[in-house]
Motif scaffolding. Structure first.
Motif, PDB file in Angstrom:
ATOM      1  N   CYS A   1      -5.477   4.487   0.039  1.00 18.75           N
ATOM      2  CA  CYS A   1      -6.563   3.507   0.012  1.00 18.75           C
ATOM      3  C   CYS A   1      -7.796   4.071   0.717  1.00 18.75           C
ATOM      4  O   CYS A   1      -7.700   4.667   1.783  1.00 18.75           O
ATOM      5  CB  CYS A   1      -6.129   2.228   0.700  1.00 18.75           C
ATOM      6  N   VAL A   2      -8.931   3.892   0.093  1.00 17.75           N
ATOM      7  CA  VAL A   2     -10.168   4.344   0.714  1.00 17.75           C
ATOM      8  C   VAL A   2     -11.051   3.152   1.074  1.00 17.75           C
ATOM      9  O   VAL A   2     -12.234   3.301   1.314  1.00 17.75           O
ATOM     10  CB  VAL A   2     -10.949   5.290  -0.211  1.00 17.75           C
ATOM     11  N   SER A   3     -10.458   1.986   1.090  1.00 18.21           N
ATOM     12  CA  SER A   3     -11.165   0.738   1.404  1.00 18.21           C
ATOM     13  C   SER A   3     -12.419   0.544   0.565  1.00 18.21           C
ATOM     14  O   SER A   3     -13.493   0.293   1.084  1.00 18.21           O
ATOM     15  CB  SER A   3     -11.477   0.624   2.896  1.00 18.21           C
ATOM     16  N   CYS A   4     -12.242   0.676  -0.738  1.00 21.60           N
ATOM     17  CA  CYS A   4     -13.382   0.414  -1.614  1.00 21.60           C
ATOM     18  C   CYS A   4     -13.584  -1.077  -1.790  1.00 21.60           C
ATOM     19  O   CYS A   4     -14.604  -1.519  -2.294  1.00 21.60           O
ATOM     20  CB  CYS A   4     -13.164   1.059  -2.966  1.00 21.60           C
ATOM     21  N   GLN A   5     -12.609  -1.858  -1.399  1.00 25.00           N
ATOM     22  CA  GLN A   5     -12.697  -3.316  -1.409  1.00 25.00           C
ATOM     23  C   GLN A   5     -12.793  -3.925  -2.799  1.00 25.00           C
ATOM     24  O   GLN A   5     -13.179  -5.077  -2.953  1.00 25.00           O
ATOM     25  CB  GLN A   5     -13.876  -3.788  -0.556  1.00 25.00           C
ATOM     26  N   LEU A   6     -12.458  -3.140  -3.805  1.00 26.79           N
ATOM     27  CA  LEU A   6     -12.451  -3.735  -5.150  1.00 26.79           C
ATOM     28  C   LEU A   6     -11.334  -4.750  -5.281  1.00 26.79           C
ATOM     29  O   LEU A   6     -11.490  -5.781  -5.920  1.00 26.79           O
ATOM     30  CB  LEU A   6     -12.274  -2.643  -6.199  1.00 26.79           C
ATOM     31  N   CYS A   7     -10.200  -4.436  -4.660  1.00 30.37           N
ATOM     32  CA  CYS A   7      -9.092  -5.376  -4.767  1.00 30.37           C
ATOM     33  C   CYS A   7      -9.436  -6.666  -4.035  1.00 30.37           C
ATOM     34  O   CYS A   7      -9.116  -7.748  -4.495  1.00 30.37           O
ATOM     35  CB  CYS A   7      -7.812  -4.761  -4.208  1.00 30.37           C
TER      36      CYS A   7
ATOM     37  N   ILE B   1     -10.207  -6.797   3.963  1.00 32.91           N
ATOM     38  CA  ILE B   1     -10.289  -5.395   4.350  1.00 32.91           C
ATOM     39  C   ILE B   1     -11.469  -5.198   5.276  1.00 32.91           C
ATOM     40  O   ILE B   1     -12.529  -5.771   5.068  1.00 32.91           O
ATOM     41  CB  ILE B   1     -10.470  -4.502   3.103  1.00 32.91           C
TER      42      ILE B   1
ATOM     43  N   VAL C   1      -7.050  -2.885 -10.599  1.00 33.48           N
ATOM     44  CA  VAL C   1      -8.432  -2.508 -10.324  1.00 33.48           C
ATOM     45  C   VAL C   1      -8.532  -1.281  -9.432  1.00 33.48           C
ATOM     46  O   VAL C   1      -9.536  -0.595  -9.426  1.00 33.48           O
ATOM     47  CB  VAL C   1      -9.189  -3.694  -9.681  1.00 33.48           C
ATOM     48  N   CYS C   2      -7.485  -0.990  -8.698  1.00 28.03           N
ATOM     49  CA  CYS C   2      -7.598   0.028  -7.657  1.00 28.03           C
ATOM     50  C   CYS C   2      -7.937   1.398  -8.253  1.00 28.03           C
ATOM     51  O   CYS C   2      -7.186   1.950  -9.047  1.00 28.03           O
ATOM     52  CB  CYS C   2      -6.305   0.139  -6.865  1.00 28.03           C
ATOM     53  N   PRO C   3      -9.079   1.952  -7.885  1.00 24.98           N
ATOM     54  CA  PRO C   3      -9.463   3.242  -8.457  1.00 24.98           C
ATOM     55  C   PRO C   3      -8.691   4.398  -7.850  1.00 24.98           C
ATOM     56  O   PRO C   3      -8.742   5.508  -8.370  1.00 24.98           O
ATOM     57  CB  PRO C   3     -10.952   3.340  -8.116  1.00 24.98           C
ATOM     58  N   GLU C   4      -8.017   4.161  -6.757  1.00 26.08           N
ATOM     59  CA  GLU C   4      -7.310   5.241  -6.076  1.00 26.08           C
ATOM     60  C   GLU C   4      -5.802   5.139  -6.265  1.00 26.08           C
ATOM     61  O   GLU C   4      -5.052   5.900  -5.667  1.00 26.08           O
ATOM     62  CB  GLU C   4      -7.639   5.213  -4.579  1.00 26.08           C
TER      63      GLU C   4
ATOM     64  N   LEU D   1       0.850  -1.187   0.000  1.00 27.37           N
ATOM     65  CA  LEU D   1       0.000   0.000   0.000  1.00 27.37           C
ATOM     66  C   LEU D   1       0.890   1.243   0.000  1.00 27.37           C
ATOM     67  O   LEU D   1       1.952   1.239   0.614  1.00 27.37           O
ATOM     68  CB  LEU D   1      -0.885   0.019   1.244  1.00 27.37           C
TER      69      LEU D   1
ATOM     70  N   ALA E   1      -3.756   3.018  -5.064  1.00 30.63           N
ATOM     71  CA  ALA E   1      -3.246   2.925  -3.700  1.00 30.63           C
ATOM     72  C   ALA E   1      -2.460   1.657  -3.461  1.00 30.63           C
ATOM     73  O   ALA E   1      -1.766   1.532  -2.463  1.00 30.63           O
ATOM     74  CB  ALA E   1      -4.403   2.979  -2.708  1.00 30.63           C
ATOM     75  N   ILE E   2      -2.590   0.703  -4.342  1.00 28.13           N
ATOM     76  CA  ILE E   2      -1.909  -0.567  -4.108  1.00 28.13           C
ATOM     77  C   ILE E   2      -1.023  -0.855  -5.310  1.00 28.13           C
ATOM     78  O   ILE E   2      -1.447  -0.731  -6.451  1.00 28.13           O
ATOM     79  CB  ILE E   2      -2.937  -1.685  -3.823  1.00 28.13           C
TER      80      ILE E   2
ATOM     81  N   PHE F   1      -6.387  -3.851   6.963  1.00 23.05           N
ATOM     82  CA  PHE F   1      -6.103  -4.239   5.586  1.00 23.05           C
ATOM     83  C   PHE F   1      -5.032  -5.305   5.652  1.00 23.05           C
ATOM     84  O   PHE F   1      -3.894  -5.032   5.980  1.00 23.05           O
ATOM     85  CB  PHE F   1      -5.609  -3.008   4.805  1.00 23.05           C
TER      86      PHE F   1
END
Ligand code: SF4
Ligand code: SF4
Ligand code: SF4
Ligand code: SF4
Ligand code: FES
Lengths: 180, 572, 361
Positions: free
Chosen positions: A69-75, A86, A123-126, A59, A128-129, A107
């Protein structure tokens, strides 16, 4: 047609003894015997990590030290071996980055499960990973190999934030406030 | 259904003919035809306002000569269609004979692209932190009709992001697309008109009327119907992404209305309860009070061990001990209006096997709100009637039982899920008799009980309830129960088979239904597997004379129901 | 009673065994190194021995050469956990490695490895040396069969069966291929018999391989088969049979099989050298320059060893060049090619020798 039929010639007498072929083979291996070795003597010599290499997922923080990371949990969703866990959480209203609203409470990435596919990064939209250059991991227990958030950030470091989405948002809010 | 067909009219959707009832909303007509007309503000159970413009379509009608009234025929010999030069909104168009619509033409797609672009102009880039993501119409249609990048160079509008509209609902104004569904819901369904828009243009903001709060017992439905993530449930907020949640059809056990629900869980943990559409019972709504019932299942209070005199045992041991106690006679059985039909049936069997001197049910009452919470807070009193467990309506107080204990008439009590100390039987009194207690949570009855069977909650087991309309509705297990606790049907079945020496106890509702098919005439020809998802009406006319306490609710009118029952009886 | 000769013989024998086992151990290293080099790798180059390994340049060099690797391997074999699977037939399971190991060690008794003052350097200079060698070395296959059988498991079983079938098939060709050599060596009136020493002595002018290229080839091929070396490693065939007959073995019991295999190779190379490559004779046509006394003995032994190592290298070179034959191909080659060829070779040689002797002598 994309293929061509080759006639298979019958073997001649010498070929049927296989001896000429064996001798050719022996010549080749003998020649190889004296060639330069291609082995990379790993722990002493480190491989050159190419661009886009997929080492262990980490991260990252933005240059201001905000956890991206905003913890969208897509990953977590996309991870094929379900290595990511997460627990989302809310950023309190009086915090510095209150306008981001959401950040992971927990996380964890189970590095024993991770297959370094890079889907999480993709996949991460931010952004962050990131899968970075570390590729060799070891530990004494399974629990130890489940990397918690703190460790993931420690390994990840800081990445530039080329979109600065949240920064712009904050700025817009401030401007709007200034205009009443 | 026969005879209805004559009333159908033909509509032409993308040049294909479909038969629909006259007056059908064209969004619905297209849905029947298997086409989707994207929409935000239209909701099948609310009035039409037509303010989002997402449902634009091309509309045409067969032309007639003004002077003669003769149809105008084109060169192919078909009646000519007059297409309106501008698109029309589908949600405000009702089907009339010969109506033609295009749902997928170039113009329509352009309209949708345009509407999407406008909607997204001020929409925040919030999907990663937005609870609606995954079930958001804006996301879905943006994928279909969005342009993929923004041409908007100004700053987006900044609006408040964490406004509490009420105790349970949080508003993010930036995400609101001003569809007014929430406003209409409060006004039309909840009859609690508290929401409205203030300001103009892109500064329009949803807000509560001054001095008011969105706090009615149906407030969370606004969260469900909000097509975007503007309204979020404070309880569910940021807890779990919706794409992880598994939906299990269930029935709300709050009252005898029998609201249809989805239990949404991930890996054995329930995260929220949402309404499941059933136009005969609850439409698409559920009271807020029903949404939090699941919270009690995961506590330390749960009973997780089969015990005899406080020491742990296995279900077979407990059943044997219970059977020994019951065989001594002088048994009183206290059933529960919260138990499923199957459990009540098995309990009835036990009661008759031990010749129980009394069988009673405990009533729970509250105020009915005329909508989806009825006065009878037991979800399944009618099940107890049908299975023959009881013949008259239950009382809140078990005074009779108390005096029977005192007089020594009753020596053993079998209580299924009811805390007797809460209904007029003192703890000291219970200590005088042998108590066999089935229950999911610890309570005083459980403390004094000689044999305790832990039970599962409605979220953990399969079964059926019969609601106030005599509608049989089934629920399925959403999450596993505590480790080692068997479904109630199994423990009851085991006890039952010991008592009447019968062969194999049932392992699930299917087995019980096979038995009930023959024992209970109203249940013949029903098997558990095939109970429709919307439930099935049972002939309850035999009990219609009883003074049920429910008043009117959304789809239930006590007087009317007698007639419905009569019809069901006739059709059988 | 005089114990001295017995004692001396014993000391000699132990010495010989020690030397051969060490050679076998280093043959393993050589194999790994050669495999590595042929494949562009380094081979073992990490095992460092305390003290010696730390000597500045030399220690580093020895380590890179993997000189200490066999020691580590040996220690590993000895100290590894020795699991015994529950489904094996215990008696034969324990017997098999010994049965494989003992013949491998025994054959060296009759192998002459040098010459001192016209006397052979050998543990036992038997008249029937060759027969003894053939007889004893073919006992080794019992080890394989027993191992495969006792393991009670399918891969070892298949390996065992293959081993026995292959051994029978190639034993014949092998036996037949050495007869011409002895026919030639046994000029009328000579005392050569089946003694290996005398065969060598008869090659002081011309090596047998020059007279008898076909016999030498057949012997070589049969030797590959007999020692279960690639391309004939049917019993082990790790890509097909996991590890073949020794699948269920671990630790030192596996080590015994391993050492036996390499001992076989070393001894087999020795026999090949003795029979066809002139033993310790210098070069064809050149008289051996070995002086008398022990110096000559040592020199001839070294020369002999050099030849043996060359053959051992050839074994490895072949292994890392050729792919494995299919089992049916192995059988077909043995029975339909090598056996008729060896027979024809024998008959023709016999006729030729008869004519030669009659007309020219
Ligand atoms: S790299 Fe692949 S396997 Fe590893 S955490 Fe990311 S998505 Fe999961
Ligand atoms: S996808 Fe990115 S932002 Fe979303 S939870 Fe994973 S790391 Fe965080
Ligand atoms: S409302 Fe829909 S489009 Fe808007 S941020 Fe939430 S998920 Fe994304
Ligand atoms: S809050 Fe939601 S339901 Fe209410 S107007 Fe806005 S978008 Fe529509
Ligand atoms: S759905 Fe028709 S205008 Fe909104």
């Amino acid at each position: 047609m994309a293929f061509k039929i080759l006639e298979r010639k019958p073997l001649n007498w010498a070929e049927r003894t296989y001896l000429p072929q064996i001798i050719t083979g022996l010549k080749i291996t003998l020649w190889n015997l004296f060639q330069k070795k291609v082995t990379l003597e790993y722990p002493d010599v480190r491989p050159v990590i190419p661009e886009g290499y997929r080492g262990i997922p980490t991260l990252v923080k933005d240059p201001k030290g905000r956890e991206k990371c905003v913890s969208c949990q897509l990953c977590e969703f996309v991870c094929p071996p379900k290595a990511i866990r997460i627990q989302p959480g809310e950023i309190p209203e009086d915090a510095d980055y209150a306008h981001v609203e959401k950040a992971p409470k927990q996380f964890d990435i189970d590095m024993l499960r991770c297959i370094y596919c890079g889907f999480c990064q993709e996949v991460c939209p931010e952004e962050a990973i990131f899968l970075q250059n570390d590729f060799s991991l070891s530990g004494y227990s399974r629990e130890e190999m489940v990397f918690p958030k703190a460790k993931l950030y420690e390994m990840g470091g800081t990445f530039p934030d080329q979109h600065n989405k949240w920064g712009k948002k904050q700025q817009a809010a401030e401007e709007a406030k200034a205009h009443g | 259904m026969t005879g209805r067909d004559d009333n159908l009219i033909s509509v032409f959707i993308d040049e294909e003919e479909f038969l629909v009832p006259p007056g059908t909303n064209m969004v619905e007509a297209a849905r029947l035809a298997g086409k989707e007309i994207p929409h935000y503000c239209y909701h099948p159970k609310l009035s039409v306002t037509g303010n989002c413009r997402m449902c634009l379509m091309e509309l045409g009608m067969p032309l007639k000569d003004h002077s003669t009234g003769e149809p105008i025929i084109d060169r192919r010999g078909l009646q000519k269609i007059g297409w309106m030069p501008r698109p029309a909104i589908a949600c405000a168009t009702r089907a009339f004979p010969g109506i033609h619509i295009k749902t997928d033409s170039e113009l329509v797609r352009e309209c949708r692209n345009g509407v999407m672009e406008f909607l997204l102009v001020n929409h925040p880039l919030d999907c990663p932190i937005c609870d609606q993501a995954g079930e958001c119409s804006l996301q879905e249609y943006a994928a279909d009709y969005g342009r993929g990048y923004s041409r908007f160079v100004e700053n987006k509008n900044v609006k408040p992001k964490r406004t509490r509209l009420g105790p349970r609902v949080m508003l993010d104004d930036e995400r609101c697309i001003l569809c007014s569904r929430c406003i209409r819901f409060c006004k039309e369904i909840a009859k609690d008109d508290v929401l409205g828009f203030v300001d103009r243009g892109s500064y329009s903001t949803l807000t509560c009327f001054p001095g008011k709060d969105l706090q009615n017992n149906y407030s969370l439905n606004t969260v469900d119907i909000c097509p975007v993530g503007a309204l979020t449930s404070i309880d569910f907020r940021f807890k779990m992404r919706v794409w992880f949640l598994k939906e299990t059809p269930s029935i709300c056990a709050e009252s005898s209305v029998g609201v249809n629900t989805h239990i949404e869980s991930r890996e054995g943990k329930i995260y929220r309860i949402t309404p499941r559409r059933n136009d005969e019972v609850n439409d698409t709504w559920i009271p807020d009070s029903g949404r939090i019932l699941y919270k009690s299942i995961d506590t330390d209070e749960r009973l997780i061990h089969y015990t005899i005199d406080g020491s742990h045992t296995l279900v077979d041991g407990a059943a044997k001990e219970a059977a020994t106690l019951l065989r001594e006679g002088a048994v009183a059985v206290v059933g529960s209006g919260r138990a499923s039909v199957e459990e009540q049936y098995l309990l009835g069997k036990i009661a008759s096997a031990v010749k129980a001197i009394s069988v009673s049910l405990v009533s729970r009452t509250g105020d009915g709100d005329g909508l989806l919470v009825s006065a009878d807070r037991n979800p399944n009193v009618r099940g107890a009637l049908l299975t023959g467990l009881i013949t008259s309506l239950p009382h809140a107080n078990l005074g009779g039982l108390a005096s029977a204990i005192e007089s020594g008439e009753v020596r053993t009590i079998l209580s299924f899920g009811e805390d007797l100390t809460q209904c007029g039987v003192e703890k000291q009194l219970l200590e005088k008799v042998n108590v066999i207690y089935f229950g999911s949570h610890c309570n005083e009855t459980g403390e004094v009980a000689k044999v305790v069977f832990p039970t599962l909650t409605v979220f953990e087991k399969a079964g059926t309830f019969i609601n106030q309309q005599f509608r049989l509705q089934k629920f399925l297990p959403a999450v596993p129960g505590p480790q080692g606790v068997l479904p109630d049907i199994v423990s009851l079945g085991k006890l039952c088979s010991i008592l009447d020496g019968e062969a194999i106890p049932p392992t699930g509702p299917e087995g019980v239904w096979a038995e009930m098919n023959t024992e209970i005439p109203q249940f013949s020809a029903i098997d558990f597997e095939n109970i429709p998802i919307n439930g099935i009406l049972i002939d309850g006319s035999q009990w219609e004379h009883l003074p049920f306490i429910e008043g009117m609710s959304l789809h239930y009118d006590p007087d009317n129901n007698r007639q419905i029952m009569a019809e069901v009886t006739k059709s059988k | 009673m005089n114990y001295l000769p017995v004692l001396i013989a014993l000391i000699k024998a132990v010495l010989m065994v020690a030397v051969v086992v060490v050679i076998a151990a280093y043959a393993v290293l050589a194999e790994r190194k050669i495999a590595g080099w042929i494949q562009g790798r380094y081979g073992p180059n990490r095992t460092a021995f305390p003290v010696i390994g730390y000597i500045p340049i030399l220690g580093k060099m020895l380590t890179r050469l993997g000189v200490f690797q066999p020691v580590a391997d040996g220690l590993k074999f000895i100290f590894k956990e020795d699991p015994i699977p529950g489904h094996v037939n215990l008696v034969y399971y324990f017997l098999a490695p010994c049965v494989a190991f003992i013949p491998a060690m025994t054959t060296m008794a009759v192998l002459p490895f040098g010459e001192m003052d016209g006397q052979p350097l050998v543990l036992a200079n038997l008249d029937i040396g060759m027969l003894f060698l053939l007889a004893v070395s073919s006992l080794g296959v019992y080890g394989i069969i027993l191992a495969g059988w006792s393991a009670n498991s399918k891969y070892p079983f298949l390996g065992g069966i293959r081993g026995s079938a292959q051994m029978i098939s190639y034993e014949l060709a092998m036996g037949l291929s050495i007869l011409p050599a002895f026919l030639w060596a046994n000029a009328p009136g000579s005392e050569t018999g089946m003694s290996l020493f005398n065969v060598v002595q008869s090659q002081d002018q011309l090596w047998m391989v020059i007279w008898q290229p076909l016999s030498a080839l057949i012997f070589l091929v049969a030797l590959f088969a007999e020692t279960n070396r690639l391309p004939f490693d049917m019993p082990e065939a790790e890509t097909e049979l996991v590890a073949g007959y020794n699948t269920e073995y671990g630790s030192m019991k596996f080590g015994l099989f391993f050492v036996a295999e390499y001992t076989h190779i070393v001894i087999g190379s020795g026999v090949l050298t003795v029979l066809f490559l002139g033993g310790w004779n210098f070069f064809p046509g050149l008289p051996s320059p070995w002086p008398g006394g022990w110096v000559g003995g040592v020199l001839s032994t070294l020369w002999f060893l050099l030849k043996v190592f060359t053959v051992v290298f050839f074994f490895m070179w072949i292994r890392w060049t050729l792919p494995r034959f299919r089992y049916d191909q192995v059988m077909r080659l043995g029975w339909t090619v090598l056996l008729p060829l060896a027979l024809a070779n024998l008959v023709l040689n016999a006729i030729f020798i008869a004519l030669f002797d009659n007309w020219f002598v």
